[in-house]
Design an enzyme around this catalytic site. Structure first.
Site, mmCIF file in Angstrom:
data_model
loop_
_atom_site.group_PDB
_atom_site.id
_atom_site.type_symbol
_atom_site.label_atom_id
_atom_site.label_comp_id
_atom_site.label_asym_id
_atom_site.label_seq_id
_atom_site.Cartn_x
_atom_site.Cartn_y
_atom_site.Cartn_z
ATOM 1 N N ASP A 150 -21.808 18.259 4.196
ATOM 2 C CA ASP A 150 -23.131 18.267 4.091
ATOM 3 C C ASP A 150 -23.423 19.574 4.728
ATOM 4 O OD1 ASP A 150 -26.229 17.760 4.242
ATOM 5 O OD2 ASP A 150 -25.736 15.748 3.664
ATOM 6 N N HIS A 219 -30.478 18.030 7.165
ATOM 7 C CA HIS A 219 -30.224 17.251 6.351
ATOM 8 C C HIS A 219 -28.689 16.558 6.823
ATOM 9 C CE1 HIS A 219 -28.694 16.256 2.340
ATOM 10 N NE2 HIS A 219 -29.875 16.019 2.002
ATOM 11 N N SER A 560 -30.396 11.770 -1.254
ATOM 12 C CA SER A 560 -29.634 11.999 -0.234
ATOM 13 C C SER A 560 -29.806 11.138 0.883
ATOM 14 C CB SER A 560 -30.194 13.489 0.600
ATOM 15 O OG SER A 560 -29.758 14.651 -0.260
#
Ligand SMILES: *[C@@H]1O[C@H](CO)[C@@H](O)[C@H](O)[C@H]1NC(C)=O
Ligand SMILES: *[C@@H]1O[C@H](CO)[C@@H](O)[C@H](O)[C@H]1NC(C)=O
Ligand SMILES: *[C@@H]1O[C@H](CO)[C@@H](O)[C@H](O)[C@H]1NC(C)=O
Ligand SMILES: *[C@@H]1O[C@H](CO)[C@@H](O)[C@H](O)[C@H]1NC(C)=O
Ligand SMILES: *[C@@H]1O[C@H](CO)[C@@H](O)[C@H](O)[C@H]1NC(C)=O
Ligand SMILES: *[C@@H]1O[C@H](CO)[C@@H](O)[C@H](O)[C@H]1NC(C)=O
Length: 772
Positions: A150, A219, A560
């Site tokens: 990620d 994220h 996600s």
């Protein structure tokens, strides 16, 4: 021809930046050669020899060894055999024709696609762990290692504190390799941090924020803490969703592999991340990014790094869990659809952040926001369209309509509620900032027609709310009907136990998989809307007008966010059932999933229509059941190889992929026979019989089949009773589907098959498209 056009565009772009036209014709490519003959215990010399062979292979096309060495920027020598190099198109084409090469992929950019969420899945209630919770069976995922590919990690987050944790498992070969200031340090919880940016430095150097694993976007921190973060009490985003933030496997060890930079992840970096995570000893790899659009067809299967990297991970017994993509609600949008990964769709949780708009005519409408400050509650404010307050320099591209910063005339918006339209590539919270800086009192963020009913709760900077398209239409109607339109926005509140949850998130990508219609995708749904998890605290030194507020926890939505929920469950299964293969774990998760919501009705779409298996696969994940599924549909690496033979890969290709250990059968079986926990027949002509095999992973027992045939399809199961004497025993059965001639032309139709011993229900979706 299209290749030529693409290259020209690249050349022009690079020329605008630095004007080195000659360089601009080069691109990053991955040259894939299959697997290495040696295993995980290979020596330094073995690796060196492999690298040398890569130089030699490229030299045979380039002519000079030095040029080959200069061009190669990754040599994959562990579980993947291949290299990444910066090459001319022509050289890449010649490389692809070389007999030792399986495929050559041009580098592309993949894109990054909770407190309450765990309570909602029944693992605990009112803060107490339920007695049959998988958390207990699995000791909270103790010592299982979750790797997250990620945007990196914010290591100082309380979710990654190692207080009270034992020594790192000896088998772990990873490390924290950042050497720069503010690099990511390891502890006993966060046991690995590595970054991969060589491809990105060649393809888009401006995207690289540092040579470190530190997460500057949030994220990666959010997804990793959702999968394996520890319990953190009183986590909240500015007071909303105030509760305990929990990872799925709170005692698991976690490792961050930063392969995504400024929201994009380059092919060769992604492959390097997979290779490293498998080598280091991860048990689960979580991947919350992917291609924008599905691969055109199965011929381009190995032109995409998640498909390839995850195949090698699976061969080594490492489970890979991926997000399905955010291109819903349209069909055939699912990505990361290889049969060896678990593909996760997003559903809602039973939590909402509603507020209310009151109009001058006393009508009300419901909106969604995370902003709690209120407009004076008894007073109404004039409401205007942002488009009617446009500054003269902002008439192009709907800049004012979309509430771009510096585009609203403060003379016209001062003290008013401004209606902004969603989109235009402007973040939703930024629109509120634009209204606030022009002196507006509040904002109504209205969906456009294409956005439909998909509203998001955002932490706005002023009293604000977001409304669906149909509500926007009534608002516009009221505004047109009144000479002085007025409105008020109430503060929003956290609402729990929302009925008809879960439902499928509108944005979640849908099947069927155009790339591979023989495998039902997505596999499973998990919470992906308004998920609270840890976040970055990074503030860029160059940041000017963006949102500088930082909360340790943030609420985000997307597949996600759904993916790491399932990665956490896989980690728990790994702890509770260490002998299970990745496919057995996926089977357990799929066959125990729920297809009903909390009212007992079939799960719905956000717009109220009944959802299908193309939205949720086998259903919404139900972790407590997954630990004891009764039976599993297992798949071995050789089964995947056989499937690739059926797809058209040759014995020569398969020999490379398996390091010479596998040859295609003379007559490969139909692709529908892959021992998958779901059944899909994408092109039924008259009748077809599929094979499946079940393995007993519980006590001895007699299982009976029951089924609901899809509409217009005759379905039979043979035999209908399977007797298992002991654990580990395997039994085969056949499923026959036949089309009823008078009921053709309905497209895909949906049914189910359930095997039960009275205690366990082993449920598979059955999906058929009858052609004649
Ligand atoms: C990262 O390292 C590369 C060389 O390996 C260098 O070119 C680049 O400028 C560095 N980037 C940053 C942001 O420090
Ligand atoms: C969250 O809840 C706790 C206790 O329930 C309380 O002490 C704390 O102030 C709350 N935090 C916020 C930001 O509301
Ligand atoms: C439009 O002009 C105003 C000054 O009149 C300026 O402040 C603003 O930044 C400009 N907006 C854009 C998008 O250029
Ligand atoms: C406000 O904007 C919407 C969408 O851009 C438009 O449909 C509507 O007619 C506008 N209403 C007024 C009163 O300007
Ligand atoms: C399934 O069908 C095949 C023929 O299509 C047959 O050979 C096989 O014995 C059947 N298996 C079972 C378990 O009935
Ligand atoms: C389907 O089942 C019905 C009812 O049992 C039967 O009449 C029909 O012939 C079957 N059709 C096919 C194609 O097997």
């Amino acid at each position: 021809m299209s290749g030529q056009a693409l290259f020209l565009t690249v050349a022009l772009l690079v020329c605008a930046a630095e004007c080195r036209l000659v360089q601009a014709w080069k691109k990053s490519y991955v040259v894939y050669l299959g697997a290495h003959a040696y295993g995980p215990d290979a020596s330094v010399e073995d690796h060196a020899r492999a690298t040398e062979s890569h130089y030699e292979l490229l030299r045979s096309v380039l002519g000079s060894k030095q040029m080959a060495k200069d061009a190669i920027f990754y040599s994959y020598t562990r579980n993947i055999n291949g290299f990444a190099a910066y090459l001319d198109h022509e050289i890449a084409t010649r490389m692809a024709r070389h007999p030792e090469v399986v495929t050559v992929m041009e580098s592309k950019m993949l894109k990054l696609h909770t407190t309450r969420s765990w309570d909602f899945m029944d693992m605990e209630r009112d803060g107490h762990i339920l007695p049959d919770s998988i958390w207990k069976h699995a000791k909270f995922g103790q010592n299982v290692i979750i790797a997250n590919l990620d945007s990196g990690v914010w290591p100082e987050s309380h979710s990654f504190s190692d207080e009270g944790m034992d020594e790192v498992p000896k088998r772990w070969k990873g490390s924290c390799s950042d050497s720069v200031k503010y690099g990511v340090p390891c502890n006993k919880k966060l046991i690995g941090a590595k970054f991969f940016n060589r491809d990105m430095l060649l393809s888009n150097p401006a995207a690289v924020d540092g040579n470190w694993t530190r997460d500057t976007e949030g994220h990666g921190t959010h997804t990793l803490s959702t999968a394996g973060g520890r319990f953190v009490p009183r986590a909240s985003l500015f007071g909303y969703a105030n509760g305990t933030a929990k990872g799925g496997a709170p005692r698991a060890r976690v490792a961050a592999y930063k392969v995504c930079w400024s929201g994009e992840c380059a092919t060769a970096d992604v492959l390097a991340g997979f290779e490293s995570a498998v080598h280091d000893g991860a048990d689960v790899i979580s991947v919350s990014f992917g291609q924008d659009a599905p691969l055109a067809d199965a011929n381009s299967f190995f032109h995409e790094p998640v498909t390839l990297g995850s195949l090698h991970a699976t061969i080594h017994g490492v489970a890979v869990v991926c997000s399905a993509g955010n291109s819903g609600p349209f069909e055939d949008t699912v990505v990361n659809a290889a049969p060896w990964v678990t593909t996760v769709a997003a559903s809602t949780v039973d939590r909402d952040f509603p507020n209310q708009i009151t109009l001058g005519n006393s009508a009300h409408m419901k909106g969604m926001s995370l902003e709690s400050s209120d407009l004076h509650s008894d007073k109404l404010f004039p409401v205007i369209n942002a488009s009617s307050a446009a500054l003269p320099n902002c008439t192009a591209n709907n800049l004012a309509t979309n509430c771009a910063m510096g585009c609203l005339d403060s003379g016209k918006v001062k003290g008013k509620i401004v209606v902004c339209v969603r989109g235009g590539d402007i973040p939703r919270v930024m629109k509120g900032m634009a209204v606030l800086s022009a002196g507006g009192a509040g904002m109504i963020l209205a969906n456009g027609e294409m956005d439909g009913d998909d509203v998001e709760a955002d932490p706005h900077v002023l009293p604000a709310t977001m409304i669906t398209y149909s509500e926007a239409v009534s608002l516009y109607k009221y505004m047109a009907s009144s000479s002085e339109p007025m409105a008020n926005i109430s503060p929003s509140k956290t609402e729990l136990g929302v009925k008809n949850s879960p439902s499928m998130a509108a944005f979640s990508s849908r099947g069927p998989s155009g790339t591979l219609p023989f495998v039902l995708k997505p596999d499973i749904a998990a919470p992906g809307v308004d998920i609270l998890a840890a976040f970055t605290q990074y503030v860029s030194p160059t940041e000017v007008s963006a949102d500088k507020r930082r909360s340790e926890y943030a609420i985000m939505s997307g597949t996600s966010m759904a993916c790491p929920h399932v990665s956490g469950v896989v980690a728990l299964l790994k702890a509770a059932r260490p002998e299970w293969s990745p496919a057995a774990m996926r089977s357990a998760i799929m066959t125990t999933a729920r297809t009903q919501d909390n009212t007992g009705a079939p799960m719905r779409e956000q717009d109220g229509k009944e959802a299908t298996a193309f939205a949720y696969g086998a259903g919404n994940v139900h972790p407590n059941r997954a630990v004891d599924p009764g039976l599993v549909y297992d798949i071995t690496p050789n089964d995947y190889f056989t499937f690739l033979c059926s797809l058209g890969f040759t014995t020569k290709d398969l020999s490379r992929l398996s390091a010479g250990k596998f040859a295609c059968p003379a007559k490969p079986p139909p692709m529908e026979d892959l021992n998958y926990p779901s059944i899909v027949v994408p092109a039924l002509r008259h009748t077809m019989t599929l094979k499946r095999k079940l393995r007993n992973v519980g006590q001895s027992g007699t299982y009976r089949a029951s089924w609901r045939a899809p509409f217009g399809i005759n379905m039979t199961v043979d035999p209908t009773v399977l007797v298992f004497q002991k654990a580990g025993e395997e039994k085969e059965f056949n499923v026959t589907v036949a089309s009823q001639k008078d009921k053709l032309g309905r497209g895909y139709v949906f049914g189910k098959l359930v095997w039960s011993d009275g205690i366990h229900y082993v449920r598979s979706p059955v999906v058929v498209n009858a052609l004649d």
